[in-house]
Write a protein that holds these residues in place. Structure first.
Motif, PDB file in Angstrom:
ATOM      1  N   TRP A   1       0.627  -1.072  -0.080  1.00 14.10           N
ATOM      2  CA  TRP A   1      -0.064  -0.029   0.109  1.00 14.10           C
ATOM      3  C   TRP A   1       0.755   1.366   0.029  1.00 14.10           C
ATOM      4  O   TRP A   1       0.105   2.038   0.166  1.00 14.10           O
ATOM      5  CB  TRP A   1      -0.505   0.265   1.297  1.00 14.10           C
ATOM      6  N   ALA A   2       2.360   1.002   0.112  1.00 16.30           N
ATOM      7  CA  ALA A   2       2.961   2.629   0.402  1.00 16.30           C
ATOM      8  C   ALA A   2       4.525   2.312  -0.033  1.00 16.30           C
ATOM      9  O   ALA A   2       4.473   1.031  -0.997  1.00 16.30           O
ATOM     10  CB  ALA A   2       3.105   2.608   1.587  1.00 16.30           C
ATOM     11  N   VAL A   3       4.603   3.080  -0.705  1.00 21.98           N
ATOM     12  CA  VAL A   3       6.038   3.288  -2.094  1.00 21.98           C
ATOM     13  C   VAL A   3       6.824   4.191  -1.116  1.00 21.98           C
ATOM     14  O   VAL A   3       6.628   5.634  -0.881  1.00 21.98           O
ATOM     15  CB  VAL A   3       5.745   3.842  -3.254  1.00 21.98           C
ATOM     16  N   PRO A   4       8.172   4.205  -0.260  1.00 21.10           N
ATOM     17  CA  PRO A   4       9.014   5.129   0.323  1.00 21.10           C
ATOM     18  C   PRO A   4       9.689   5.275  -0.754  1.00 21.10           C
ATOM     19  O   PRO A   4      10.661   5.225  -1.532  1.00 21.10           O
ATOM     20  CB  PRO A   4       9.358   3.435   1.286  1.00 21.10           C
ATOM     21  N   VAL A   5      10.193   6.397  -0.517  1.00 22.46           N
ATOM     22  CA  VAL A   5      11.086   8.379  -0.739  1.00 22.46           C
ATOM     23  C   VAL A   5      12.207   7.970   0.052  1.00 22.46           C
ATOM     24  O   VAL A   5      11.106   8.522   1.136  1.00 22.46           O
ATOM     25  CB  VAL A   5      10.645   8.816  -1.700  1.00 22.46           C
TER      26      VAL A   5
END
Length: 309
Positions: free
Chosen positions: A26-30
């Motif tokens: 559910w998430a894309v880390p930067v």
């Protein structure tokens, strides 16, 4: 998919958060860090986390920010000032500290008055929380002592001191509340806070019924195979903290690790009878706490290859 900027992602907590987000569906880390790293496979932004302009640019396109920036008092305040002005309209999960409670004793819930009366670090953490008032959608996590694999302070250093028999049963000098919390539980709380925007404000993070420091030392010694622990008389701890702290700190800088100093502030913490109330983390964020024996076994396994080398 939620795009999440993780500040301080080169550190102990930030790195674990970035990896957990990358493993989610559910998430894309930067990853936001001061230096480029070719080995990092995650999307990366090189920035100065104390610079408003850098952060204003970095938060473009982000749904949320996790702030794990640590450092000295100046860095903590400058980072908070920059972040809460540049991203006041974003969901922010800000890593604070139990240090905001200062010298308080007894059971402490999140509505306890802030008491920055112990050191410059506590003053900085309180000032950072005040700066957070500029944001409208922020949760401030106040962890106790984060232990587990990768913890330099509450796993590696404590293990070194136990192995050297410089700590053990400290008697009354170890009767303070440890307020330990496993790194996995901290990461779980951060991820949950990202997904529950209705939770705002401060949240304590410490395992329920955390042992006193004597209990933590004994349990860790058992996990490490460093039993029996010895009774450390008060005069020895006083000599260690007052007479040897400065030369040991210099020796640590020269050798890289050993011998670990015991600063007076740490000895005071071991005596302080403060207990964080973790009810809000359990109820509002649904944190399931790692049993102490499980967490210490993991920490001991992480340390074992080094000790066997």
């Amino acid at each position: 998919m939620m795009r999440v900027l993780v500040l301080g992602a080169d550190g102990f907590v930030g790195l674990r958060v970035a990896r957990a987000l990358a493993a989610s569906d559910w998430a894309v880390p930067v990853v936001g860090c001061r230096r480029a790293n070719a080995a990092c496979r995650l999307e990366r932004i090189v920035l100065d986390a104390t610079d408003r302009a850098d952060l204003r640019q970095a938060v473009i396109g982000m749904d949320a920010i996790v702030n794990c920036v640590a450092g000295d008092a100046r860095t903590i305040v400058a980072n908070a000032d920059a972040l809460f002005h540049a991203a006041a309209d974003r969901r922010i999960v800000h890593m604070s500290s139990m240090a905001v409670y200062g010298s308080a004793i007894g059971m402490v819930a999140e509505d306890a008055p802030l008491l920055p009366d112990t050191n410059a670090y506590a003053v900085a953490r309180v000032e950072a929380e005040h700066l957070a008032e500029a944001a409208h959608n922020v949760v401030m996590l106040r962890p106790g002592c984060i232990y587990g694999a990768g913890s330099a302070q509450w796993s590696r250093r404590i293990a070194d001191l136990l192995t050297l028999r410089r700590i053990g049963d400290l008697g009354a000098n170890g009767d303070g509340g440890s307020n330990v919390v496993h790194i996995d539980d901290v990461v779980a709380a951060i991820l949950s806070a990202l997904r529950t925007p209705e939770v705002r404000g401060p949240v304590n993070l410490a395992m329920p019924d955390a042992p006193d420091w004597n209990g933590y030392f004994l349990a860790f010694a058992r996990a490490l195979g460093e039993v029996p622990v010895r009774r450390v008389p008060g005069w020895q701890l006083t000599l260690d903290t007052k007479g040897l702290a400065i030369p040991l700190k210099l020796a640590e800088k020269l050798t890289g690790r050993l011998p670990p100093p015991i600063p007076p502030s740490l000895a005071r913490l071991w005596r302080q009878d403060i207990r964080l109330d973790p009810t809000r983390a359990s109820v509002a964020l649904g944190v399931q706490w790692t049993p102490l024996a499980v967490g210490l076994a993991e920490a001991a396994a992480w340390l074992r290859p080094r000790s066997d080398a």
